[in-house]
Design an enzyme around this catalytic site. Structure first.
Site, PDB file in Angstrom:
ATOM      1  N   GLY A  12      99.151 -10.215  35.813  1.00 59.80           N
ATOM      2  CA  GLY A  12      98.353 -11.146  36.618  1.00 59.80           C
ATOM      3  C   GLY A  12      98.758 -11.259  38.079  1.00 59.80           C
ATOM      4  O   GLY A  12      98.453 -12.264  38.724  1.00 59.80           O
ATOM      5  N   SER A  13      99.381 -10.208  38.631  1.00 62.24           N
ATOM      6  CA  SER A  13      99.801 -10.346  40.037  1.00 62.24           C
ATOM      7  C   SER A  13      98.610 -10.294  40.991  1.00 62.24           C
ATOM      8  O   SER A  13      98.602 -10.977  42.021  1.00 62.24           O
ATOM      9  CB  SER A  13     100.848  -9.287  40.404  1.00 62.24           C
ATOM     10  OG  SER A  13     100.273  -8.011  40.487  1.00 62.24           O
ATOM     11  N   MET A  86      92.332  -4.830  30.774  1.00 66.18           N
ATOM     12  CA  MET A  86      92.557  -3.514  30.179  1.00 66.18           C
ATOM     13  C   MET A  86      91.585  -3.194  29.037  1.00 66.18           C
ATOM     14  O   MET A  86      91.949  -2.529  28.080  1.00 66.18           O
ATOM     15  CB  MET A  86      94.006  -3.401  29.679  1.00 66.18           C
ATOM     16  CG  MET A  86      95.053  -3.586  30.755  1.00 66.18           C
ATOM     17  SD  MET A  86      94.802  -2.480  32.175  1.00 66.18           S
ATOM     18  CE  MET A  86      95.343  -0.930  31.458  1.00 66.18           C
ATOM     19  N   LEU A  89      84.504  -2.138  29.160  1.00 63.30           N
ATOM     20  CA  LEU A  89      83.351  -2.987  28.842  1.00 63.30           C
ATOM     21  C   LEU A  89      82.154  -2.118  28.453  1.00 63.30           C
ATOM     22  O   LEU A  89      81.972  -1.017  28.987  1.00 63.30           O
ATOM     23  CB  LEU A  89      83.022  -3.866  30.046  1.00 63.30           C
ATOM     24  CG  LEU A  89      84.127  -4.888  30.373  1.00 63.30           C
ATOM     25  CD1 LEU A  89      83.968  -5.434  31.797  1.00 63.30           C
ATOM     26  CD2 LEU A  89      84.131  -6.021  29.358  1.00 63.30           C
ATOM     27  N   ASN A 103      86.141  -4.608  40.326  1.00 63.92           N
ATOM     28  CA  ASN A 103      87.386  -4.165  39.695  1.00 63.92           C
ATOM     29  C   ASN A 103      88.310  -3.623  40.779  1.00 63.92           C
ATOM     30  O   ASN A 103      87.865  -3.193  41.832  1.00 63.92           O
ATOM     31  CB  ASN A 103      87.063  -3.048  38.691  1.00 63.92           C
ATOM     32  CG  ASN A 103      88.297  -2.531  37.983  1.00 63.92           C
ATOM     33  OD1 ASN A 103      89.140  -3.309  37.525  1.00 63.92           O
ATOM     34  ND2 ASN A 103      88.435  -1.214  37.892  1.00 63.92           N
ATOM     35  N   HIS A 105      91.302  -0.681  41.238  1.00 62.65           N
ATOM     36  CA  HIS A 105      91.859   0.506  40.575  1.00 62.65           C
ATOM     37  C   HIS A 105      92.998   1.052  41.442  1.00 62.65           C
ATOM     38  O   HIS A 105      92.838   1.178  42.657  1.00 62.65           O
ATOM     39  CB  HIS A 105      90.763   1.560  40.392  1.00 62.65           C
ATOM     40  CG  HIS A 105      91.247   2.755  39.648  1.00 62.65           C
ATOM     41  ND1 HIS A 105      91.432   2.762  38.281  1.00 62.65           N
ATOM     42  CD2 HIS A 105      91.635   3.980  40.079  1.00 62.65           C
ATOM     43  CE1 HIS A 105      91.898   3.933  37.903  1.00 62.65           C
ATOM     44  NE2 HIS A 105      92.024   4.692  38.979  1.00 62.65           N
ATOM     45  N   THR A 137      80.149  -0.194  37.418  1.00 63.18           N
ATOM     46  CA  THR A 137      78.930   0.348  36.810  1.00 63.18           C
ATOM     47  C   THR A 137      79.343   0.939  35.461  1.00 63.18           C
ATOM     48  O   THR A 137      80.546   1.073  35.191  1.00 63.18           O
ATOM     49  CB  THR A 137      78.327   1.452  37.712  1.00 63.18           C
ATOM     50  OG1 THR A 137      79.325   2.459  37.903  1.00 63.18           O
ATOM     51  CG2 THR A 137      77.874   0.906  39.051  1.00 63.18           C
ATOM     52  N   GLU A 170      97.163  -3.715  47.048  1.00 63.22           N
ATOM     53  CA  GLU A 170      96.167  -4.305  46.132  1.00 63.22           C
ATOM     54  C   GLU A 170      96.045  -5.799  46.397  1.00 63.22           C
ATOM     55  O   GLU A 170      94.951  -6.363  46.425  1.00 63.22           O
ATOM     56  CB  GLU A 170      96.576  -4.090  44.670  1.00 63.22           C
ATOM     57  CG  GLU A 170      96.558  -2.638  44.229  1.00 63.22           C
ATOM     58  CD  GLU A 170      96.826  -2.495  42.733  1.00 63.22           C
ATOM     59  OE1 GLU A 170      96.404  -3.354  41.951  1.00 63.22           O
ATOM     60  OE2 GLU A 170      97.487  -1.505  42.355  1.00 63.22           O
TER      61      GLU A 170
END
Ligand code: GRF
Length: 213
Positions: A12-13, A86, A89, A103, A105, A137, A170
């Site tokens: 959860g960083s 992780m 979907l 998202n 990545h 997507t 990030e």
């Protein structure tokens, strides 16, 4: 004010960076696919409603996604933010959230889709690596790119040192992307490019290896 729901599965960083960025959004909830995720604790410390929806309690991917969609719908968010979530979907879920699901990545997409991105970057000997925030997507790690940050790969780097350098970026670009969304500054063109409205053009370059000219 727009509202967001953040989905996590572990540490959860990135979620923490988003919570601490004082963004002009309401963070309606954090939902974890893993009840033991450390991120749930962090969210609660920040006073954010934090829920676990254990994917192991659901027999199929479709069942889990249906339960997840129902849980998210209860918060009626403008944007769903995958932050180290992780689970892959299902296309139905992703299509329902078209333009409202993002998202992060840990690579410069389209390079190194999938897992173990830092180790693969080192194996390939790339000199520049980084991270990407993109709309999601149905094509895994292939959605319209909102923002990327690049870092040099340095001599002696390991998966850990390179990963830490990328993670630091990030934590900067994910809050930035959400801020732009909140400000209504992101437009996706028909050919799936993201335009940032009112962008200040700055010419800059990251060269690696770097030596003064
Ligand atoms: C990050 O490297 C993110 O890019 C990837 O999973 C990791 C999650 O880390 N999708 P954290 O849970 O945000 O610390």
């Amino acid at each position: 004010m727009k509202s967001i729901v953040i989905l996590i599965s572990g540490r959860g960083s990135n979620m923490q960076a988003i919570l601490e960025a004082r963004l002009p959004v309401k963070i309606a909830a954090v939902i974890s696919s893993n009840p033991n995720a450390h991120g749930l604790e962090i969210a609660r410390q920040h006073g954010i409603p934090a829920h676990a929806l254990n994917h192991r309690d659901h027999e199929t991917r479709e069942e889990f996604d249906t339960a997840l969609a129902a849980r998210i719908a209860g918060f009626n968010p403008d944007l769903v933010v995958l932050a180290g979530f992780m689970r892959i979907l299902t296309p139905n879920f992703v299509n329902d959230y078209n333009g409202r699901l993002i998202n992060i990545h840990p690579s410069l997409l389209p390079a190194f889709t999938g897992l173990n991105t830092h180790a693969r970057a080192l194996t390939e000997g790339v000199k520049i690596h980084g991270c990407t925030v993109h709309f999601v997507t149905p094509n895994l790690d292939k959605g319209p790119i909102i923002i990327q940050a690049a870092v040099p790969v340095l001599p002696g780097d390991t998966e850990e040192t390179l990963g830490a350098r990328v993670l630091e970026q990030e934590h900067k670009i994910y809050p930035q992307a959400i801020r732009w969304f909140a400000e209504d500054r992101l437009t996706v063109t028909p050919d799936c490019n993201v335009i940032l409205q009112n962008q200040q053009p700055v010419e800059t370059a990251l060269r690696s290896p770097w030596e003064p000219q």
